[in-house]
Design an enzyme around this catalytic site. Structure first.
Site, mmCIF file in Angstrom:
data_model
loop_
_atom_site.group_PDB
_atom_site.id
_atom_site.type_symbol
_atom_site.label_atom_id
_atom_site.label_comp_id
_atom_site.label_asym_id
_atom_site.label_seq_id
_atom_site.Cartn_x
_atom_site.Cartn_y
_atom_site.Cartn_z
ATOM 1 N N CYS A 57 13.993 10.900 -17.328
ATOM 2 C CA CYS A 57 13.266 10.718 -18.596
ATOM 3 C C CYS A 57 12.183 11.776 -18.783
ATOM 4 C CB CYS A 57 12.623 9.333 -18.644
ATOM 5 S SG CYS A 57 13.729 7.969 -18.255
ATOM 6 N N ASP A 89 11.377 2.985 -14.038
ATOM 7 C CA ASP A 89 11.832 1.599 -14.052
ATOM 8 C C ASP A 89 13.271 1.500 -13.551
ATOM 9 O OD1 ASP A 89 9.424 1.170 -15.226
ATOM 10 O OD2 ASP A 89 10.191 0.368 -17.110
ATOM 11 N N CYS A 130 9.015 7.924 -20.954
ATOM 12 C CA CYS A 130 9.487 6.713 -20.292
ATOM 13 C C CYS A 130 8.629 5.538 -20.738
ATOM 14 C CB CYS A 130 9.444 6.897 -18.776
ATOM 15 S SG CYS A 130 10.583 5.812 -17.882
ATOM 16 N N ASP A 131 9.067 4.353 -20.359
ATOM 17 C CA ASP A 131 8.557 3.125 -20.965
ATOM 18 C C ASP A 131 7.036 2.982 -20.968
ATOM 19 O OD1 ASP A 131 11.263 2.846 -20.723
ATOM 20 O OD2 ASP A 131 11.220 0.803 -19.998
ATOM 21 N N GLU A 455 10.551 -6.400 -14.585
ATOM 22 C CA GLU A 455 11.629 -6.557 -15.565
ATOM 23 C C GLU A 455 12.867 -7.115 -14.877
ATOM 24 O OE1 GLU A 455 10.477 -2.936 -18.622
ATOM 25 O OE2 GLU A 455 12.174 -2.688 -17.261
ATOM 26 N N SER A 481 13.754 -5.713 -19.335
ATOM 27 C CA SER A 481 14.015 -4.348 -19.765
ATOM 28 C C SER A 481 14.555 -4.379 -21.184
ATOM 29 C CB SER A 481 15.059 -3.716 -18.830
ATOM 30 O OG SER A 481 15.664 -2.604 -19.425
#
Length: 570
Positions: A57, A89, A130-131, A455, A481
Site C-alpha cells: 500500500c 493490516d 493504508c487504513d 479486525e 476489515s
C-alpha cells in the site's frame, strides 16, 4: 494551537524558527539538507510521507512525496519531506500484531503533529496509502489547523492467474483459506492465489477501508478532486501529488485552514458518500475520531439520521462484484457525487481545499458512460438506505455497527458460540465446529480489552470460504476489515473488558439481530442478566507496559471513535 504574530502572513510559524540573528543556529542546521539563504524567506511546507516496504500500500509513496515537494517548491514554498510510520493490516490480520493497527492511527497523528509543530512548518501535505495512516493524517491536520492537503496513494490493480478470468485481491486470499479448509480448493490453487493476488503497489482493491477513507476524505473536502479514485501507479496520481504541494501554498495565500473545511456539513457529506459506495464500517470509527479532533459534534446517531435518506449505489467488493480500479476507469467517484448533489443529498456550499465549494468543484463533472454496471441508477439502488446500521439493545446499550447489504437478510436469531479471542473462533470455524444457525461471539477484542480492537477479516473470510455466509452471524466488540462481509456486527459497546453485556453471554444463549428495528439483544430474562452482571469480575489487563498498555489506559469507547485524548484535562 497558538498562532504567533508575524509580519509575513505566508510564514506564520517558520518565521519564528528562522528569522533574525538569534535564529542563526536553526538556519545552519538546514544548509546541509539543501537549503539556500533565500529559502528561509519562503513558506516552509512539510510533506508527511508514510512510505515503507512493510506493505504494498505504501511502497511507492517515497516517490509520490518527491512530487509533492516539487509542487510546493514550484509554487513558491520550500518543502521538507519527512516520514511517519505505517503498519500492514493485511499482514498482521488474525495475529497478535493486529492489536497495533488502530494504535498506529494515534501514533501517526501524534508524529505528524510533533514534526510539523517542532519544525515550525507553515503548512503540509500528507500522503497515505493504508487504513490508519489516512485518518491519522486528517486528525493531525485538524489538531494543527495549518493549511494542509491529503493525498491518497492510490488503489492497486487486480491480480490474476494465467488462464483464469477471476480478478484477485487480498480478500480473495483470505477467502481461499476458508475454501481450502473446506476442501473446495487444493494446495496448488491456494498457493497460486497467494502468489498472484497482489501484483504491485497500491491499497487493497475493493471498497475496503483504504478506498473508503480516501473517498470520505475527498467528500470532506480535504483532498483535491479525484484524488480518491486514481491507480497508485499512474500519471494522474503523480500530477495529484504535484498539485497538492502547490495547493498548500494557495491555501496560505487565501487564509484557508482545515477547520474552515471540517464542518458538520462536511462530515455529513462524507457519511453520504461512504454509504452510496457501500463503504467500510471503519469509516464510522474514523469519522468520529476526526470529528473529535476538529471539535465537531458527531455521533452514531448522525449515521442513522443521514443513512435513512441515502441509497447504496455501488456494486463494489466485498459484497459486490467490482474493484476500485474498474471504478477509476469509468470516472471515479466524482460522477456519483454529482448525482448525490443533484438529488439534494450533498451540501454543495461546503468548502474544499481548492478554495471552491463542493458544488463548484462538481459543476463540470460528466456522468458515467452509458452501459456501465458499477454504479446503479438512483432509482434502482442495491439498497434503498444505508448498509451501515447502528444497533442498540441490551447487548449494545451504547451502540454497535452492523454492515447489512441486504443480501444476508435483515434478521438473524441463533445460539451463541462464545470465544474470548479471534484465534479461538477461527480455529472452530475452520475445523467445522461452527454450524448453520450459530451466532459467533468474539469478545475481549475491544479498544481496551484487546487492546487495539482487532479486525475480524480472518474469521469472516473463513465463514465465506466455508460457504456459511448466509447461515451464521458474527458479533464482536472488535471491528471488521473493509473486506469483511456477511451478517456481521462490530464495535459492540460497552465492550467486554469494562463489563458490557457481551462479557456475560454464555454458550447456547439466544441472540437476535434485527436490522429493521435496529436492535441487538441477548434473549435471557432481565433477572438472569442482572445475576450474571453481579457475579462478573474484570479481568487483568493483557499488557502492563509499552504502547499497547498506554493505549488501553487512555482509549475511549468505540462509540466515541476510540480516541485517546478525550479525557485529558488541560
Amino acid at each position: 494551537m497558538k498562532k504567533h504574530k508575524t509580519s509575513d502572513p505566508l510564514r506564520p510559524y517558520s518565521s519564528i524558527v528562522f528569522d533574525g540573528p538569534e535564529r542563526a543556529a536553526a538556519r545552519s542546521m538546514l544548509y546541509p539538507v539543501g537549503f539556500k539563504p533565500e529559502d528561509f524567506k519562503k513558506p516552509l511546507i512539510g510533506v508527511a510521507s508514510t512510505w515503507g516496504n512493510v506493505t504494498p500500500c505504501n511502497m511507492h509513496i517515497d516517490k509520490l512525496a518527491l512530487e509533492s515537494e516539487k509542487g510546493a517548491n514550484e509554487a513558491g514554498g520550500k518543502a521538507i519531506v519527512f516520514n511517519t510510520i505505517t503498519i500492514s493490516d493485511g499482514i498482521s490480520m488474525g495475529s497478535e500484531g493486529m492489536k497495533y493497527s488502530l494504535v498506529s492511527r494515534e501514533v501517526i497523528a501524534d508524529s505528524i503533529e510533533t514534526v510539523v509543530g517542532c519544525a515550525g512548518m507553515d503548512g503540509f501535505v500528507a500522503i497515505g496509502g493504508c487504513d490508519k495512516n489516512m485518518p491519522g493524517s486528517i486528525i493531525a491536520m485538524a489538531r494543527m489547523n495549518r493549511p494542509a492537503v491529503f493525498v491518497y496513494g492510490g488503489t492497486i490493480l487486480p491480480g490474476c492467474i494465467v488462464g483464469d478470468k477471476r480478478q484477485l485481491d487480498i480478500v480473495s486470499v483470505f477467502e481461499a483459506i476458508g475454501a481450502h479448509a473446506n476442501k473446495k480448493i487444493g494446495d496448488q490453487e491456494l498457493q497460486a492465489i497467494e502468489q498472484c493476488a497482489i501484483p504491485g503497489p497500491g491499497s487493497c482493491g475493493g471498497m475496503y477501508t483504504a478506498n473508503t477513507m480516501a473517498s470520505a476524505i475527498e467528500a470532506l473536502g480535504m483532498s483535491l478532486p479525484n484524488s480518491s479514485a486514481q491507480n497508485a501507479i499512474s500519471p494522474a496520481k503523480m500530477d495529484d501529488c504535484r498539485r497538492a504541494g502547490a495547493c498548500v501554498i494557495e491555501m496560505l495565500r487565501q487564509g484557508i485552514r482545515p477547520l474552515d473545511i471540517l464542518t458538520k456539513k462536511a462530515f455529513e457529506n462524507a457519511i453520504t458518500v461512504v454509504i452510496a459506495l457501500s463503504g467500510s464500517t471503519n469509516a464510522v470509527l474514523h469519522l468520529l475520531a476526526i470529528a473529535h479532533a476538529a471539535k465537531v459534534k458527531l455521533s452514531l446517531d448522525d449515521f442513522t439520521r443521514v443513512g435513512k435518506h441515502v441509497p447504496v449505489l455501488a456494486d463494489l467488493k466485498p459484497s459486490g462484484k467490482h474493484l476500485m480500479s474498474e471504478l477509476v476507469a469509468i470516472g471515479g467517484i466524482r460522477p456519483l457525487m454529482k448525482t448525490l448533489l443533484d438529488k439534494g443529498l450533498l451540501h454543495g456550499d461546503a468548502l474544499t481545499v481548492t478554495g471552491h465549494t463542493m458544488a463548484e468543484t462538481l459543476a463540470g463533472v460528466k456522468p458515467y458512460p452509458a452501459g456501465q454496471t458499477i454504479i446503479k441508477p438512483f432509482d434502482q439502488p442495491i439498497k434503498k438506505d444505508s448498509h451501515l446500521v447502528i444497533l442498540r439493545g441490551n447487548l449494545a446499550s451504547e451502540g454497535a455497527v452492523a454492515k447489512i447489504s441486504g443480501k444476508e437478510g435483515m434478521r438473524f436469531s441463533g445460539k451463541a458460540r462464545v470465544f474470548n479471542s479471534e484465534e479461538d473462533a477461527l480455529e472452530k470455524i475452520l475445523d467445522g465446529t461452527i454450524v448453520k444457525g450459530d451466532v459467533i461471539v468474539i469478545r475481549f477484542e475491544g479498544p481496551r480489552g484487546g487492546p487495539g480492537m482487532r479486525e475480524m477479516l480472518s474469521p469472516t473470510s473463513a465463514i465465506m470460504g466455508k460457504g456459511l455466509g448466509k447461515d451464521v452471524a458474527l458479533i464482536t466488540d472488535g471491528r471488521f476489515s473493509g473486506g469483511s462481509h456477511g451478517f456481521v456486527v462490530g464495535h459492540i459497546t460497552p465492550e467486554a473488558y469494562v463489563g458490557g453485556t457481551i462479557a456475560l453471554v454464555k454458550n447456547g444463549d439466544t441472540i437476535t439481530i434485527d436490522a429493521e428495528k435496529r436492535q441487538i439483544n441477548l434473549d435471557i430474562p432481565a433477572a438472569e442478566l442482572k445475576k450474571r452482571k453481579k457475579a462478573w469480575k474484570k479481568p487483568a489487563p493483557r499488557y502492563t507496559r509499552g504502547v499497547l498498555a498506554k493505549y488501553a489506559a487512555h482509549v475511549t469507547s468505540a462509540s466515541l471513535g476510540a480516541v485517546t485524548d478525550a479525557e485529558l484535562k488541560l
